[in-house]
Design a protein around this motif. Structure first.
Motif, PDB file in Angstrom:
ATOM      1  N   PHE A 252      34.004  65.522  39.531  1.00  0.00           N
ATOM      2  CA  PHE A 252      33.800  67.011  39.297  1.00  0.00           C
ATOM      3  C   PHE A 252      32.813  66.881  38.631  1.00  0.00           C
ATOM      4  N   GLN A 253      31.349  67.808  38.911  1.00  0.00           N
ATOM      5  CA  GLN A 253      30.217  68.175  38.119  1.00  0.00           C
ATOM      6  C   GLN A 253      30.506  69.590  38.411  1.00  0.00           C
ATOM      7  N   PRO A 254      30.587  70.280  36.958  1.00  0.00           N
ATOM      8  CA  PRO A 254      30.429  71.726  36.222  1.00  0.00           C
ATOM      9  C   PRO A 254      29.507  72.147  36.951  1.00  0.00           C
ATOM     10  N   SER A 255      27.822  72.086  36.952  1.00  0.00           N
ATOM     11  CA  SER A 255      27.045  72.303  36.742  1.00  0.00           C
ATOM     12  C   SER A 255      26.154  72.589  37.958  1.00  0.00           C
ATOM     13  N   ILE A 268      38.973  75.676  51.488  1.00  0.00           N
ATOM     14  CA  ILE A 268      40.199  75.572  50.355  1.00  0.00           C
ATOM     15  C   ILE A 268      39.249  74.783  49.621  1.00  0.00           C
ATOM     16  N   VAL A 269      39.784  75.501  47.528  1.00  0.00           N
ATOM     17  CA  VAL A 269      39.462  73.531  47.207  1.00  0.00           C
ATOM     18  C   VAL A 269      40.622  73.462  46.063  1.00  0.00           C
ATOM     19  N   HIS A 270      40.466  72.569  45.669  1.00  0.00           N
ATOM     20  CA  HIS A 270      41.313  71.551  44.901  1.00  0.00           C
ATOM     21  C   HIS A 270      40.717  71.499  43.716  1.00  0.00           C
ATOM     22  N   TYR A 271      42.041  71.837  42.964  1.00  0.00           N
ATOM     23  CA  TYR A 271      41.460  71.492  40.985  1.00  0.00           C
ATOM     24  C   TYR A 271      42.561  71.196  39.923  1.00  0.00           C
ATOM     25  N   LEU A 272      42.628  70.924  38.805  1.00  0.00           N
ATOM     26  CA  LEU A 272      43.026  70.537  37.751  1.00  0.00           C
ATOM     27  C   LEU A 272      42.808  71.607  36.816  1.00  0.00           C
ATOM     28  N   GLY A 273      43.805  72.222  35.949  1.00  0.00           N
ATOM     29  CA  GLY A 273      43.959  72.906  35.411  1.00  0.00           C
ATOM     30  C   GLY A 273      42.487  72.664  34.231  1.00  0.00           C
ATOM     31  N   VAL A 274      41.981  71.454  33.816  1.00  0.00           N
ATOM     32  CA  VAL A 274      40.740  71.177  33.118  1.00  0.00           C
ATOM     33  C   VAL A 274      39.393  71.710  33.166  1.00  0.00           C
ATOM     34  N   ILE A 275      39.257  71.972  35.475  1.00  0.00           N
ATOM     35  CA  ILE A 275      38.245  72.744  35.671  1.00  0.00           C
ATOM     36  C   ILE A 275      37.897  73.733  35.119  1.00  0.00           C
ATOM     37  N   ILE A 276      39.084  74.795  35.849  1.00  0.00           N
ATOM     38  CA  ILE A 276      39.294  75.946  35.316  1.00  0.00           C
ATOM     39  C   ILE A 276      37.892  76.933  34.065  1.00  0.00           C
ATOM     40  N   PRO A 277      38.026  76.206  32.679  1.00  0.00           N
ATOM     41  CA  PRO A 277      37.392  76.714  31.209  1.00  0.00           C
ATOM     42  C   PRO A 277      36.105  75.950  31.966  1.00  0.00           C
ATOM     43  N   LEU A 279      34.720  75.892  34.322  1.00  0.00           N
ATOM     44  CA  LEU A 279      33.813  76.566  35.116  1.00  0.00           C
ATOM     45  C   LEU A 279      33.476  77.735  35.308  1.00  0.00           C
ATOM     46  N   LEU A 280      35.104  78.833  34.369  1.00  0.00           N
ATOM     47  CA  LEU A 280      34.163  79.452  32.979  1.00  0.00           C
ATOM     48  C   LEU A 280      32.865  79.632  32.475  1.00  0.00           C
ATOM     49  N   LYS A 281      32.614  78.955  31.991  1.00  0.00           N
ATOM     50  CA  LYS A 281      31.557  78.188  31.149  1.00  0.00           C
ATOM     51  C   LYS A 281      30.418  78.564  31.477  1.00  0.00           C
ATOM     52  N   GLN A 282      30.184  78.165  32.908  1.00  0.00           N
ATOM     53  CA  GLN A 282      29.223  78.139  33.840  1.00  0.00           C
ATOM     54  C   GLN A 282      28.151  78.940  33.511  1.00  0.00           C
ATOM     55  N   PRO A 283      27.290  79.951  33.565  1.00  0.00           N
ATOM     56  CA  PRO A 283      26.392  80.369  33.248  1.00  0.00           C
ATOM     57  C   PRO A 283      26.432  81.285  35.120  1.00  0.00           C
ATOM     58  N   ALA A 284      26.516  82.277  34.989  1.00  0.00           N
ATOM     59  CA  ALA A 284      26.136  83.058  36.826  1.00  0.00           C
ATOM     60  C   ALA A 284      25.794  82.295  37.405  1.00  0.00           C
ATOM     61  N   SER A 285      25.659  82.422  38.671  1.00  0.00           N
ATOM     62  CA  SER A 285      24.620  81.662  40.133  1.00  0.00           C
ATOM     63  C   SER A 285      24.947  82.126  41.438  1.00  0.00           C
ATOM     64  N   PRO A 286      24.118  82.055  41.815  1.00  0.00           N
ATOM     65  CA  PRO A 286      23.526  82.856  42.537  1.00  0.00           C
ATOM     66  C   PRO A 286      24.738  81.673  44.226  1.00  0.00           C
ATOM     67  N   ILE A 462      39.338  71.467  26.357  1.00  0.00           N
ATOM     68  CA  ILE A 462      39.081  71.732  27.295  1.00  0.00           C
ATOM     69  C   ILE A 462      39.689  70.481  28.309  1.00  0.00           C
ATOM     70  N   ARG A 463      40.368  69.531  27.553  1.00  0.00           N
ATOM     71  CA  ARG A 463      40.553  68.110  28.523  1.00  0.00           C
ATOM     72  C   ARG A 463      42.557  68.042  28.578  1.00  0.00           C
ATOM     73  N   GLU A 464      42.629  69.098  28.091  1.00  0.00           N
ATOM     74  CA  GLU A 464      44.234  69.830  27.950  1.00  0.00           C
ATOM     75  C   GLU A 464      44.902  69.617  26.906  1.00  0.00           C
ATOM     76  N   GLU A 465      44.651  67.899  26.831  1.00  0.00           N
ATOM     77  CA  GLU A 465      45.046  66.493  25.847  1.00  0.00           C
ATOM     78  C   GLU A 465      44.946  65.605  25.540  1.00  0.00           C
ATOM     79  N   GLU A 466      44.305  65.700  24.711  1.00  0.00           N
ATOM     80  CA  GLU A 466      43.477  64.166  24.196  1.00  0.00           C
ATOM     81  C   GLU A 466      44.309  62.749  23.582  1.00  0.00           C
ATOM     82  N   VAL A 467      43.950  61.638  23.460  1.00  0.00           N
ATOM     83  CA  VAL A 467      44.918  60.645  22.773  1.00  0.00           C
ATOM     84  C   VAL A 467      44.478  60.871  21.319  1.00  0.00           C
ATOM     85  N   LEU A 468      45.112  60.427  20.456  1.00  0.00           N
ATOM     86  CA  LEU A 468      45.662  60.647  19.373  1.00  0.00           C
ATOM     87  C   LEU A 468      46.261  59.124  19.193  1.00  0.00           C
TER      88      LEU A 468
END
Length: 546
Positions: A252-255, A268-277, A279-286, A462-468
């Motif tokens: 996965f590469q957002p750009s 059809i596209v498959h996704y995970l929750g981390v992908i959605i924000p 993509l929304l943060k990417q600037p508008a593209s044709p 961004i990643r939903e959860e991180e290891v602590l």
């Protein structure tokens, strides 16, 4: 649609698909000039795939590989992975995918536990395999494929060290062993049969509503890796049985997402929750207005982003629930789906659901409980995973009371709609990867300067959860930046990058019970965020693929 019965094997389904959909594309790779292979993109038809698979099967058979053997594949997310897997399965050989992010210790475990007869890898991965074999008790043969012509570079193999089993391939023959993180440390080898894998594709291809599949017309873009059940089994067999094409990107590469989705004509596209924000943060593209996507299928979209995404990009995100052990998904595919909630559908014939308390007793509607699933009362395990490899105790425990215990906490509405509440105990969910806290703890405890450790999840935007990691150092070792960096580097060498703690907190004591069981819930004050702990260190930016 290809007809699949309870007795159908993968080889039989493949042959039927090649004959029926010969000129359709089965596998595609989107163009990417920055990738180390297939920069211009690739399309492989059912006919061409059938020929390549038959030739690969001949090479494996000539070397004596057959029913009962296991072959580990380290071919990343290239289409060659699927071609080799299908060739292996046709012969009754079990495929053991290797996560390319695995480090030496993790490779050692997989090789020894799976007892693979052969490892097939890309030439660039050969050194890491050979390093691991210096430490393993089990010593499989190894063959490396040329990077630029991986599909056609296998012309011969070392002879199999043991004879293949007598008999014929059947629906119960193991097709894959996928390693999944458990709550008790080392990953479990989840054995999946031919029947499981075909049933997964048939179930997906037969869904109604928003998820309905159009025979011979779908192109499914999957950014998830081929060592996971999602890409290599759920989506792939849906496409195979329905004459569709799996568009497999390397990662996965957002750009590049919308350019690859649009140019590959994905429906059809498959996704995970981390992908959605991201993509929304990417600037508008044709490119984002040129796609022909009908729906997205995935899990974990944050409720507040669900409608925002659909409005901007113009297609529904259908939330699902699934796991490696369970062949079928549950999804909220109806016209009255609840966008902006954590609902993910209802149980149905073939995947019955019960919500239970810690004693296995059903809880009332609206009460949180563990989700239990089965095929039916008469055949609860039908089409589920076959077993945890060489671990009958864990297998039977998972099936306590005739229901498979998912470990996921849900709430069920009176009409049966399920809402996700919480992750499985001691599992950290980071960017779609399940990380066993116990595995990270076990590694840290081998460091001579660590006296005690508790690993838990911290929220990540961004990643939903991180290891602590909460760490007690041996007396005399200062809790400073130097030891934090030393432990980070130690973990980087011992485990896949995504498992390495991104947050580090040093403490004098970790709360325990009278029997010395760690009480992670007592590390934090009521309502306290883990990242608000005094003196916590943030090393997330240092986490990189090796």
């Amino acid at each position: 649609m290809i007809t699949v019965t309870d007795d159908t094997t993968i080889g039989e389904a493949l042959q039927a698909a090649v004959e029926r959909y010969a000129d359709n594309s089965l596998l595609a790779v989107p163009a990417n000039p920055q990738r180390g292979y297939a920069q211009q993109g690739v399309e492989i038809s059912y006919r061409d795939a059938g020929r390549q698979i038959a030739e690969l099967a001949r090479v494996y058979a000539d070397a004596g590989y057959g029913l009962g053997h296991r072959v580990a594949l380290l071919l990343e997310s290239r289409p060659e992975h699927m071609l080799h897997k299908l060739a292996l399965n046709t012969l009754g050989i079990c495929c053991v995918p290797i996560n390319p992010d695995y480090r030496r210790r993790e490779l050692n475990y997989l090789i020894d536990h799976s007892k693979a007869d052969l490892v097939v890898c890309l030439a660039s991965r050969l050194a890491s395999i050979r390093e691991s074999l210096e430490d393993t008790a089990h010593q499989p043969a190894v063959v490396a494929l040329d990077e630029q012509r991986a599909a056609g570079s296998l012309t011969s193999l070392p002879k199999a060290a043991r004879a293949a089993q007598a008999g014929a391939v059947n629906a119960d023959t193991p097709a894959s062993i996928l390693y999944t993180s458990g709550t008790t440390g080392q990953p479990k080898g989840c054995v999946l049969s031919h029947a499981y894998e075909l049933a997964a594709g048939k179930w997906y291809a037969s869904q109604p509503g928003f998820v309905s599949i159009q025979e011979g017309r779908e192109r499914l873009f999957n950014p998830l890796p081929l060592f996971h059940v999602n890409a290599s089994i759920l989506s792939f067999y849906c496409m195979l049985l329905s004459g569709g094409c799996q568009v497999q990107t390397d990662r996965f590469q957002p750009s590049r997402w919308w350019e690859e989705v649009a140019s590959s004509r994905a429906t059809i596209v498959h996704y995970l929750g981390v992908i959605i924000p991201l993509l929304l943060k990417q600037p508008a593209s044709p490119w984002e207005t040129q796609h022909v996507v009908r729906f997205g299928y995935g899990a974990g979209v944050e409720p507040q982003l669900h409608a925002v995404f659909e409005q901007r990009f113009g297609f529904p995100l259908i939330e699902l629930w699934g796991m490696t052990e369970v062949v079928r998904t549950i999804s909220d595919y109806t016209s009255d789906r609840q966008v902006g909630t954590r609902s993910f559908g209802r149980g149905m014939p073939g995947l019955e659901v019960r919500v239970a308390d810690e004693y296995g007793e059903s809880v009332p509607s609206g009460t949180p409980g563990e989700m239990l699933v089965r095929y039916s009362a008469e055949t609860p395990r039908k089409h589920f995973f076959s077993e945890y490899l060489d671990d009958p105790v864990a297998t039977e425990k998972a099936w306590s009371g005739g229901w498979f215990h998912t470990g996921d906490v849900v709430v069920q509405d009176p009409d049966g709609l399920l809402h996700f509440m919480d992750r499985r105990k001691n599992i950290i969910r980071r960017s779609g990867e399940n990380i066993a806290a116990a595995e990270v703890e076990a590694i840290l405890l081998t460091h001579p300067k660590v006296q005690g450790v508790a690993v838990m999840a911290a929220p990540d935007a961004i990643r939903e959860e991180e290891v602590l990691a909460s760490i007690v150092l041996v007396p005399g070792v200062p809790a400073d930046d130097a030891i934090c960096s030393e432990l980070f580097d130690f973990c980087q060498k011992e485990m896949a990058y995504y498992k390495v703690p991104g947050w580090w907190w040093f403490t004098d004591e970790i709360p325990t019970t009278g029997t010395q069981k760690i009480q992670k819930h007592r590390i934090l004050a009521a309502g306290q965020e883990p990242t608000a702990l005094a003196g916590i260190r943030d090393l997330r930016t240092r986490k990189k693929r090796g």
